[in-house]
Design an enzyme around this catalytic site. Structure first.
Site, mmCIF file in Angstrom:
data_model
loop_
_atom_site.group_PDB
_atom_site.id
_atom_site.type_symbol
_atom_site.label_atom_id
_atom_site.label_comp_id
_atom_site.label_asym_id
_atom_site.label_seq_id
_atom_site.Cartn_x
_atom_site.Cartn_y
_atom_site.Cartn_z
ATOM 1 C CG LEU A 176 -0.439 0.382 2.373
ATOM 2 C CD1 LEU A 176 -1.769 0.610 3.652
ATOM 3 C CD2 LEU A 176 0.500 -0.543 3.285
ATOM 4 C CB CYS A 177 0.919 4.173 1.146
ATOM 5 S SG CYS A 177 1.020 5.842 1.399
ATOM 6 C CG HIS A 178 5.041 6.549 -0.939
ATOM 7 N ND1 HIS A 178 4.365 7.008 -0.090
ATOM 8 C CD2 HIS A 178 5.330 7.424 -1.964
ATOM 9 C CE1 HIS A 178 3.979 8.269 -0.471
ATOM 10 N NE2 HIS A 178 4.603 8.521 -1.606
ATOM 11 N N PRO B 32 4.003 0.050 -3.149
ATOM 12 C CG PRO B 32 2.103 0.327 -3.963
ATOM 13 C CD PRO B 32 2.973 0.687 -2.957
ATOM 14 N N GLY C 255 -3.361 -0.875 -1.437
ATOM 15 C CA GLY C 255 -4.127 0.275 -1.017
ATOM 16 C C GLY C 255 -3.458 1.539 -1.145
#
Length: 292
Positions: free
Chosen positions: A190-192, A194, A269
């Site tokens: 999620l967030c960074h 990925p 996410g």
């Protein structure tokens, strides 16, 4: 940007100097007031003790570098976001999954402790529970050498710290290759976080993740509001969604609103606002698969 309480106080939008390193900065007091609520939205585990046997280990791959060099030469004092790390783990461990923690180097996981909700007892209890593993993780290459077949999923937490040392790592590429080789294995991020998915495309004409849909932190915030309010001390060295799209992944969100998404073996996410929902979604998928 979501309205939140201001637990840290202060209106300064200037990044706060980190006394441990020259030209390094924490987020500004104002930005922390906007982004760090007193409590998370965690309201309990839905699959308490549901998994009691079979393949039930989760491999967590954390950020092991504190400082992210920004485009202006300043350093952002970052790491993995505690809410984005702990809430999914609370759901997965609560469901009966066993958690192993690794970093690329074997050095401790770096956490953004300043982002811990100050009044959230559940988050603080989880932090105390996992901290020994965060302080003494396994080296990722050693985990790979010992075999990955006991794992059902890989979890890569968010936080800007995930933007350094994961997207170009060969060991992480090997883990992603392993996960994608079997539709009974999953990657959760999620967030960074990925950013780590870019490792799948290293020195390849086409990434094996090309065509996958993913939620991620929006570039518009890292080029706009996050700079303007002093959450980050300058422009980013590279942009997450831009990098994902360049490898053929399909970023399905352009805002930060708690979005989660499940596409085949990838569960994602968009931000801390999605951490609770991502934990529930991941637990739903993994419990169903583990119970087959």
């Amino acid at each position: 940007m979501t309205e939140m309480s201001v637990p840290h106080g202060g209106d300064s939008q200037e990044p706060t100097p980190d006394p441990a390193e020259r030209d390094a900065f924490f987020p500004s007091p104002y930005s922390l007031g906007q982004y760090v609520p007193p409590r998370s939205d965690f309201d309990g585990v839905e699959h308490e003790g549901a998994v009691t046997g079979g393949r039930r280990r989760i491999l967590v791959i954390g950020a092991d570098e504190r400082y992210l060099p920004m485009a202006n030469g300043r350093l952002f004092s970052t790491g993995n976001h505690p809410v984005e790390t702990l809430l999914p783990l609370m759901h997965l461990q609560g469901a009966g999954f066993e958690i192993d923690v690794a970093t690329v180097s074997g050095n401790p996981v770096k956490l953004e402790f300043w982002a811990t909700p100050p009044e959230d007892e559940a988050v603080h209890e989880a932090l105390d529970r996992f901290l020994p593993q965060f302080r003494e993780p396994r080296r990722l290459a050693d985990v790979i050498a010992g075999g990955l077949d006991e794992y059902l999923a890989v979890f890569i937490p968010g936080g800007h710290g995930a933007m350094q040392g994961l997207h170009d790592d060969r060991d992480l590429q090997a883990v992603l290759d392993w996960a994608l080789a079997d539709d009974d294995r999953f990657v959760i991020t999620l967030c960074h976080g990925p950013a780590a998915l870019l490792a799948a495309g290293l020195d390849r004409d086409t990434s094996p993740l090309a065509g996958y849909e993913v939620c991620a932190f929006p570039d518009a915030l890292d080029t706009g509001a996050n700079v303007d309010i002093g959450y980050i001390p300058g422009g980013m060295p590279w942009l997450l969604a831009e990098g994902l799209r360049a490898q053929g992944l399909v970023v399905v969100n352009d805002d930060m609103a708690g979005h989660v998404h499940h596409d085949r073996q990838l569960i994602t996410g968009d931000s801390p606002l999605a951490a609770h929902a991502l934990g529930k979604l991941a637990a739903d998928v993994l419990v169903e698969r583990a119970q087959r």
